[in-house]
Design a protein around this motif. Structure first.
Motif, PDB file in Angstrom:
ATOM      1  N   ILE A 115       0.855  -1.182   0.000  1.00 23.29           N
ATOM      2  CA  ILE A 115       0.000   0.000   0.000  1.00 23.29           C
ATOM      3  C   ILE A 115       0.891   1.232   0.000  1.00 23.29           C
ATOM      4  O   ILE A 115       1.690   1.447   0.912  1.00 23.29           O
ATOM      5  N   ASP A 116       0.752   2.023  -1.036  1.00 26.71           N
ATOM      6  CA  ASP A 116       1.474   3.286  -1.191  1.00 26.71           C
ATOM      7  C   ASP A 116       0.602   4.380  -0.596  1.00 26.71           C
ATOM      8  O   ASP A 116      -0.391   4.792  -1.194  1.00 26.71           O
ATOM      9  N   ALA A 117       0.959   4.832   0.613  1.00 21.25           N
ATOM     10  CA  ALA A 117       0.195   5.881   1.286  1.00 21.25           C
ATOM     11  C   ALA A 117       0.787   7.225   0.892  1.00 21.25           C
ATOM     12  O   ALA A 117       1.664   7.767   1.568  1.00 21.25           O
ATOM     13  N   GLY A 118       0.347   7.751  -0.225  1.00 25.77           N
ATOM     14  CA  GLY A 118       0.907   8.976  -0.777  1.00 25.77           C
ATOM     15  C   GLY A 118       0.298  10.223  -0.177  1.00 25.77           C
ATOM     16  O   GLY A 118      -0.612  10.165   0.658  1.00 25.77           O
ATOM     17  N   SER A 119       0.777  11.363  -0.630  1.00 27.92           N
ATOM     18  CA  SER A 119       0.334  12.635  -0.066  1.00 27.92           C
ATOM     19  C   SER A 119      -1.098  12.964  -0.446  1.00 27.92           C
ATOM     20  O   SER A 119      -1.751  13.753   0.226  1.00 27.92           O
ATOM     21  N   THR A 120      -1.609  12.367  -1.510  1.00 30.27           N
ATOM     22  CA  THR A 120      -2.941  12.722  -1.983  1.00 30.27           C
ATOM     23  C   THR A 120      -3.910  11.558  -2.032  1.00 30.27           C
ATOM     24  O   THR A 120      -5.076  11.750  -2.331  1.00 30.27           O
ATOM     25  N   GLY A 121      -3.450  10.365  -1.753  1.00 29.44           N
ATOM     26  CA  GLY A 121      -4.327   9.207  -1.784  1.00 29.44           C
ATOM     27  C   GLY A 121      -3.572   7.948  -1.435  1.00 29.44           C
ATOM     28  O   GLY A 121      -2.337   7.925  -1.422  1.00 29.44           O
ATOM     29  N   SER A 122      -4.306   6.885  -1.121  1.00 28.77           N
ATOM     30  CA  SER A 122      -3.710   5.586  -0.824  1.00 28.77           C
ATOM     31  C   SER A 122      -3.964   4.659  -1.996  1.00 28.77           C
ATOM     32  O   SER A 122      -5.083   4.573  -2.505  1.00 28.77           O
ATOM     33  N   ARG A 123      -2.913   3.944  -2.403  1.00 29.95           N
ATOM     34  CA  ARG A 123      -2.991   3.098  -3.584  1.00 29.95           C
ATOM     35  C   ARG A 123      -2.508   1.699  -3.232  1.00 29.95           C
ATOM     36  O   ARG A 123      -1.384   1.528  -2.756  1.00 29.95           O
ATOM     37  N   LEU A 124      -3.363   0.710  -3.447  1.00 32.28           N
ATOM     38  CA  LEU A 124      -3.008  -0.677  -3.157  1.00 32.28           C
ATOM     39  C   LEU A 124      -2.561  -1.368  -4.438  1.00 32.28           C
ATOM     40  O   LEU A 124      -3.244  -1.309  -5.461  1.00 32.28           O
ATOM     41  N   HIS A 125      -1.409  -2.017  -4.350  1.00 36.42           N
ATOM     42  CA  HIS A 125      -0.875  -2.835  -5.439  1.00 36.42           C
ATOM     43  C   HIS A 125      -0.817  -4.270  -4.949  1.00 36.42           C
ATOM     44  O   HIS A 125      -0.098  -4.574  -3.997  1.00 36.42           O
ATOM     45  N   MET A 126      -1.589  -5.136  -5.572  1.00 33.29           N
ATOM     46  CA  MET A 126      -1.517  -6.565  -5.252  1.00 33.29           C
ATOM     47  C   MET A 126      -0.880  -7.257  -6.448  1.00 33.29           C
ATOM     48  O   MET A 126      -1.445  -7.324  -7.534  1.00 33.29           O
ATOM     49  N   TYR A 127       0.355  -7.741  -6.250  1.00 33.30           N
ATOM     50  CA  TYR A 127       1.134  -8.300  -7.349  1.00 33.30           C
ATOM     51  C   TYR A 127       1.042  -9.822  -7.365  1.00 33.30           C
ATOM     52  O   TYR A 127       1.118 -10.483  -6.318  1.00 33.30           O
ATOM     53  N   THR A 128       0.918 -10.368  -8.563  1.00 35.78           N
ATOM     54  CA  THR A 128       0.968 -11.808  -8.784  1.00 35.78           C
ATOM     55  C   THR A 128       2.274 -12.134  -9.502  1.00 35.78           C
ATOM     56  O   THR A 128       2.540 -11.590 -10.584  1.00 35.78           O
ATOM     57  N   ALA A 178      -9.258 -10.931  -4.230  1.00 37.96           N
ATOM     58  CA  ALA A 178      -8.363 -11.282  -5.334  1.00 37.96           C
ATOM     59  C   ALA A 178      -7.388 -12.398  -4.997  1.00 37.96           C
ATOM     60  O   ALA A 178      -6.936 -13.127  -5.887  1.00 37.96           O
ATOM     61  N   VAL A 179      -7.010 -12.555  -3.723  1.00 35.39           N
ATOM     62  CA  VAL A 179      -6.034 -13.568  -3.330  1.00 35.39           C
ATOM     63  C   VAL A 179      -6.764 -14.852  -2.933  1.00 35.39           C
ATOM     64  O   VAL A 179      -7.685 -14.808  -2.109  1.00 35.39           O
ATOM     65  N   PRO A 180      -6.375 -16.003  -3.489  1.00 34.13           N
ATOM     66  CA  PRO A 180      -7.004 -17.253  -3.089  1.00 34.13           C
ATOM     67  C   PRO A 180      -6.931 -17.447  -1.573  1.00 34.13           C
ATOM     68  O   PRO A 180      -5.944 -17.084  -0.938  1.00 34.13           O
ATOM     69  N   GLU A 181      -7.974 -18.014  -1.007  1.00 38.10           N
ATOM     70  CA  GLU A 181      -8.037 -18.154   0.445  1.00 38.10           C
ATOM     71  C   GLU A 181      -6.845 -18.924   0.993  1.00 38.10           C
ATOM     72  O   GLU A 181      -6.315 -18.594   2.060  1.00 38.10           O
ATOM     73  N   SER A 182      -6.392 -19.943   0.274  1.00 38.65           N
ATOM     74  CA  SER A 182      -5.268 -20.752   0.750  1.00 38.65           C
ATOM     75  C   SER A 182      -3.950 -19.985   0.793  1.00 38.65           C
ATOM     76  O   SER A 182      -2.996 -20.408   1.452  1.00 38.65           O
ATOM     77  N   GLU A 183      -3.878 -18.828   0.078  1.00 36.92           N
ATOM     78  CA  GLU A 183      -2.639 -18.071  -0.009  1.00 36.92           C
ATOM     79  C   GLU A 183      -2.639 -16.819   0.874  1.00 36.92           C
ATOM     80  O   GLU A 183      -1.609 -16.150   0.989  1.00 36.92           O
ATOM     81  N   ARG A 184      -3.756 -16.494   1.482  1.00 30.29           N
ATOM     82  CA  ARG A 184      -3.852 -15.220   2.196  1.00 30.29           C
ATOM     83  C   ARG A 184      -2.903 -15.139   3.387  1.00 30.29           C
ATOM     84  O   ARG A 184      -2.248 -14.112   3.611  1.00 30.29           O
ATOM     85  N   SER A 185      -2.823 -16.192   4.183  1.00 31.27           N
ATOM     86  CA  SER A 185      -2.008 -16.135   5.401  1.00 31.27           C
ATOM     87  C   SER A 185      -0.522 -16.042   5.101  1.00 31.27           C
ATOM     88  O   SER A 185       0.260 -15.634   5.966  1.00 31.27           O
ATOM     89  N   CYS A 186      -0.105 -16.422   3.906  1.00 28.38           N
ATOM     90  CA  CYS A 186       1.309 -16.348   3.557  1.00 28.38           C
ATOM     91  C   CYS A 186       1.582 -15.277   2.508  1.00 28.38           C
ATOM     92  O   CYS A 186       2.645 -15.275   1.870  1.00 28.38           O
ATOM     93  N   THR A 187       0.635 -14.369   2.312  1.00 26.66           N
ATOM     94  CA  THR A 187       0.836 -13.243   1.400  1.00 26.66           C
ATOM     95  C   THR A 187       1.278 -12.036   2.212  1.00 26.66           C
ATOM     96  O   THR A 187       0.513 -11.526   3.035  1.00 26.66           O
TER      97      THR A 187
END
Length: 588
Positions: A115-128, A178-187
């Motif tokens: 999460i990029d908490a910038g000066s004008t907004g917050s932007r979430l990047h979820m990378y695969t 967006a993240v499979p349930e099985s992968e959430r705890s290790c993301t």
């Protein structure tokens, strides 16, 4: 997999506290210095930029235009994957291609959230990421990105940390989906705040970050990085952007040829601007990079890089707007007494229509003035349409090129920087964020020369009734952009002045810009996400926290070690002696 549109950081209208760095020209403004500056600006503003709308008479209410960008995002210029160098990880097979052979014992697909908490907004990047090269030392392919954004930024919630955390809820819900349930705890997930929170003040910003970390840990299923919810050091922001560009383009990584070279990055945000490049010195010459905290030593996947970096706080686009408005207003106040109608600063109000040479003729905008040591006042700026040269002369005062330079050579504001014409003459220069958002919609394609940017700025500043606007005929995106921003001349003039005067790029120098490599957004968020992923793969996660990236200062230098392989030992803070930076150029 994408949601939302991106235009870079936008509004910066609510920041309080310490707005300017110690090197910023407004840090040292005193009434005497202000008077001297104002005297030098009088000719520019009031003779070259005279308008019929000055003074308190003839005041008409004008709607307040916010700085929040809206509407349709610019067309996204992408570097095509088939044009990348052979060593780029983006040329690997995809996990879904049926041709994927991951390293032994490793998953073909993993995820990371930044999460990029910038000066004008917050932007979430979820990378695969895909891991389809059986070589355990190979870097993964960045397969896909979920990008979602919300406004305002965390810095708008001063004194309201719980509200700041809750502002991220819509982003987090989309990440969970967006993240499979099985992968959430290790993301892994981390939050890195940039200049907006740095300007807010230490206590206020820390209260917000502590609450965000608690909220993410207790209410969401991802692996929150230990010490990963932080205000990012300005030097890291620029270096991360440098890693992202050079990683995606295949200029850095295992087994890269010595002739590959690297690209420089100039990133323009709302509150600050960063420059990072790898200077090249002749081994037989006495010149070398001067010692100091501008040095950043990087070990990326087994390759050493010695970088020059600096983050100019107070020289982001929205801060530049503020600075110029303050300068113009000071000149207006200073010049009022000789005209027989003295105006006191504390009496300024929206009734004051202040001529502004960096706005289109006749256009008005209510702005907040907030120079150090003075009460905030709101006034109405009125464009004079004086043109590029008039605006540029005011802008050069703000750039502060003539500041005392204790350790030459200096770029601007007295900050040491080796001359790019001498130590980076052949390398590519990439301009990111606001550079792209303002320039690309007007039809200037990548790469462009500094001289072509000057011509574009001159044409825009000439105004809507000028024949030069014929260049935008048929470009609906350009007309939409220009109709929405009376300060477009100001924005472009600042960018040109920053590149040509500040960084001393020659008029013929080529500059690349873009939003994506393939389907991946360009920006600093990719590289820390990659680092989190590599560290997590070394130590599989089953708990709600992982150890953050280890970074330690050494002799004032920034250092960062990116693990060389997915299955090796934990990364070390120790660095080998730096190898000579590489020259040459590879064209994607």
């Amino acid at each position: 997999m994408r949601t939302g549109t991106r235009r870079g950081a936008s509004a910066g209208g609510n920041d309080k506290g310490d707005r300017f760095s110690s090197s910023h020209p407004f840090r040292s403004l005193t009434p005497r210095r202000i008077a001297a500056i104002a005297a030098g600006l009088l000719f520019v503003i009031f003779f070259l930029g005279k308008s019929s709308g000055g003074g308190r008479e003839g005041y008409h209410s004008a709607a307040v235009e916010t700085l929040t960008a809206g509407g349709v995002a610019p067309k996204e210029a992408a570097v095509e994957v088939d044009k990348l160098p052979p060593g780029s990880p983006q040329k690997q097979a995809s996990a879904s291609s049926g041709k994927c052979t991951p390293p032994p014992g490793k998953k073909a697909t993993t995820y990371a959230i930044m999460i990029d908490a910038g000066s004008t907004g917050s932007r979430l990047h979820m990378y695969t990421f895909s891991h389809c090269d059986p070589n355990p030392e190979a870097l993964p392919k960045l397969e896909d990105e979920l990008f979602v954004t919300t406004k305002p930024g965390l810095s708008s919630y001063k004194g309201k940390p719980r509200d700041a955390a809750e502002s991220l809820r819509s982003l987090m819900q989309q990440a969970v989906d967006a993240v499979p349930e099985s992968e959430r705890s290790c993301t892994p997930i981390a939050v890195k705040a940039t200049a907006g929170l740095r300007l807010l003040g230490s206590k206020e910003s820390q209260d917000i970050l502590d609450e965000v970390e608690r909220w993410l840990t207790n209410e969401w299923p991802f692996a929150v990085v230990k010490d990963g919810v932080v205000v990012m050091d300005g030097k890291d922001e620029g270096v991360y952007a440098w890693i992202t560009i050079n990683f995606l383009l295949g200029f850095i990584g295992p087994d890269q040829p010595a002739s590959a070279g690297t690209a420089a990055v100039m990133d323009l945000g709302g509150a600050s601007t960063q420059i990072v490049f790898e200077p090249i010195y002749d081994p037989g010459a006495s010149d070398k990079l001067a010692p100091g905290d501008h040095i950043y030593e990087l070990d990326f996947a087994g390759q050493d890089h010695v970088l020059y970096q600096h983050s100019h706080l107070g020289y982001g686009l929205m801060q530049a707007r503020r600075a110029l408005h303050n300068l113009v207003a000071y000149s207006y106040v200073w010049s009022s007494a000789p005209k027989g109608h003295p105006v006191e600063w504390d009496d300024l109000s929206p009734r004051d229509r202040i001529p502004n040479p960096c706005m289109f003729r006749g256009e008005t905008k209510k702005v907040t003035l907030d120079p150090p040591g003075r009460k905030e006042r709101q006034v109405t700026m009125v464009g004079t349409g004086a043109g590029f040269e008039a605006c540029r002369r005011v802008m050069e005062v703000m750039i502060n090129k003539d500041a005392a330079c204790e350790k030459p050579p200096c770029a601007f504001a007295g900050v040491y920087q080796p001359r790019m014409s001498e130590v980076f003459s052949a390398g590519k220069v990439w301009a990111l964020s606001y550079f792209y958002d303002r320039i690309a919609p007007l039809g200037l394609s990548s790469p462009f020369s500094i001289s072509s940017l000057r011509q574009l700025t001159t044409d825009v500043c000439a105004g809507r009734d000028s024949p030069s606007w014929a260049r935008f005929k048929g470009n609906s995106e350009a007309h939409e952009e220009l109709s929405d921003r009376p300060e477009y001349c100001l924005d472009l003039t600042f960018m040109y002045s920053l590149l040509s005067l500040g960084y001393e790029l020659e008029e013929e120098r080529q500059v690349w810009m873009g939003k994506k490599v393939g389907d991946v957004e360009l920006g600093w968020c990719v590289s820390p996400s990659l680092l989190l992923l590599l560290q997590a793969r070394e130590r599989p996660l089953t708990t709600s926290r992982i150890q953050g990236a280890r970074r330690s200062p050494r002799d004032g230098r920034g250092t960062l070690v990116v693990p060389r392989r997915l299955g090796g030992a934990a990364p070390s803070d120790g660095l080998r002696p730096g190898s000579r930076p590489r020259g040459g150029e590879v064209s994607p």
